[in-house]
Each structure stands twice: as C-alpha cells, then as structure tokens.
Scaffold this motif. Structure first.
Motif, PDB file in Angstrom:
ATOM      1  N   LYS A   1     -30.701  16.685   9.863  1.00  0.00           N
ATOM      2  CA  LYS A   1     -29.710  16.582   8.800  1.00  0.00           C
ATOM      3  C   LYS A   1     -29.330  15.131   8.532  1.00  0.00           C
TER       4      LYS A   1
ATOM      5  N   SER B   1     -31.085  12.405   9.160  1.00  0.00           N
ATOM      6  CA  SER B   1     -32.187  11.665   8.539  1.00  0.00           C
ATOM      7  C   SER B   1     -32.347  12.027   7.063  1.00  0.00           C
ATOM      8  N   MET B   2     -32.113  13.287   6.711  1.00  0.00           N
ATOM      9  CA  MET B   2     -32.204  13.694   5.306  1.00  0.00           C
ATOM     10  C   MET B   2     -31.080  13.060   4.481  1.00  0.00           C
ATOM     11  N   VAL B   3     -29.883  12.984   5.051  1.00  0.00           N
ATOM     12  CA  VAL B   3     -28.755  12.377   4.354  1.00  0.00           C
ATOM     13  C   VAL B   3     -29.023  10.889   4.137  1.00  0.00           C
TER      14      VAL B   3
ATOM     15  N   LEU C   1     -31.927   9.350   4.016  1.00  0.00           N
ATOM     16  CA  LEU C   1     -33.019   9.209   3.055  1.00  0.00           C
ATOM     17  C   LEU C   1     -32.509   9.421   1.628  1.00  0.00           C
ATOM     18  N   SER C   2     -31.696  10.437   1.436  1.00  0.00           N
ATOM     19  CA  SER C   2     -31.139  10.712   0.107  1.00  0.00           C
ATOM     20  C   SER C   2     -30.258   9.563  -0.367  1.00  0.00           C
ATOM     21  N   LEU C   3     -29.429   9.064   0.533  1.00  0.00           N
ATOM     22  CA  LEU C   3     -28.538   7.964   0.190  1.00  0.00           C
ATOM     23  C   LEU C   3     -29.321   6.712  -0.190  1.00  0.00           C
ATOM     24  N   SER C   4     -30.373   6.409   0.544  1.00  0.00           N
ATOM     25  CA  SER C   4     -31.163   5.219   0.223  1.00  0.00           C
ATOM     26  C   SER C   4     -31.881   5.367  -1.123  1.00  0.00           C
ATOM     27  N   LEU C   5     -32.335   6.566  -1.448  1.00  0.00           N
ATOM     28  CA  LEU C   5     -32.975   6.787  -2.745  1.00  0.00           C
ATOM     29  C   LEU C   5     -31.980   6.628  -3.893  1.00  0.00           C
ATOM     30  N   VAL C   6     -30.793   7.171  -3.731  1.00  0.00           N
ATOM     31  CA  VAL C   6     -29.768   7.066  -4.772  1.00  0.00           C
ATOM     32  C   VAL C   6     -29.379   5.610  -4.984  1.00  0.00           C
TER      33      VAL C   6
END
Length: 89
Positions: free
Chosen positions: A3, A5-7, A9-14
């Motif tokens: 969870k 790592s997914m958060v 990754l999502s934050l870095s993409l945004v």
C-alpha cells in the motif's frame, strides 16, 4: 508495504505531471496573459524576464525573475521601464 509503495508511486506521478504542464503549455504557444502585475507576482514573485542575461535597470530587487521569452512577449505591456523584465519585484 504494498500500500505504501502504491501511494508513493501515485504521488510521484501526480507531482511529475503537475510540474511539467507549464513547459508543455509554453511549447504549444499557450502562455497566460496576466491582467496586472499583482496577478503575475502571485505566480512569478520576481516577474518574468525575456532572457537569462537580462539586467534590471530599475534598482535592487528582492526576487530573481522567471525566464521565458514567450511569457514575457505575452505580458510585455507590464514592463514599464522597458528593461525586458515584466513586473519585477
């Protein structure tokens, strides 16, 4: 662990997409024209310079200007002292 790592990754993409939109808009010729210097200084504290070698004629300033030829050209009416820096502070 998954969870977190997914958060991350999502934050870095945004964040990556939000910081790159200004460059993309300038490349397409879609630059923002500000209504006055107060509005421009909210986004660019030091104003907008035409080139990085531009020198300020108006005296000492607090902030360094953002350099963008396209953005300066769209807002050059805000350059009162004609030193190629619009709305310097």
């Amino acid at each position: 662990m998954k969870k977190i790592s997914m958060v991350l990754l999502s934050l870095s993409l945004v964040l990556g997409f939000s910081f790159s939109t200004l460059d993309v808009a300038e490349a397409k010729g879609e630059v923002k024209k500000f209504s006055n210097c107060k509005a421009m200084n909210k986004v660019y504290k030091g104003g907008v310079a035409k080139t990085k070698s531009t020198k300020n004629k108006g005296g000492k300033t607090k902030f360094k200007p953002f350099v963008s030829k396209a953005l300066y050209n769209a807002n050059k009416t805000k350059d009162r002292d004609k030193d190629y820096i619009a709305c310097e502070r």
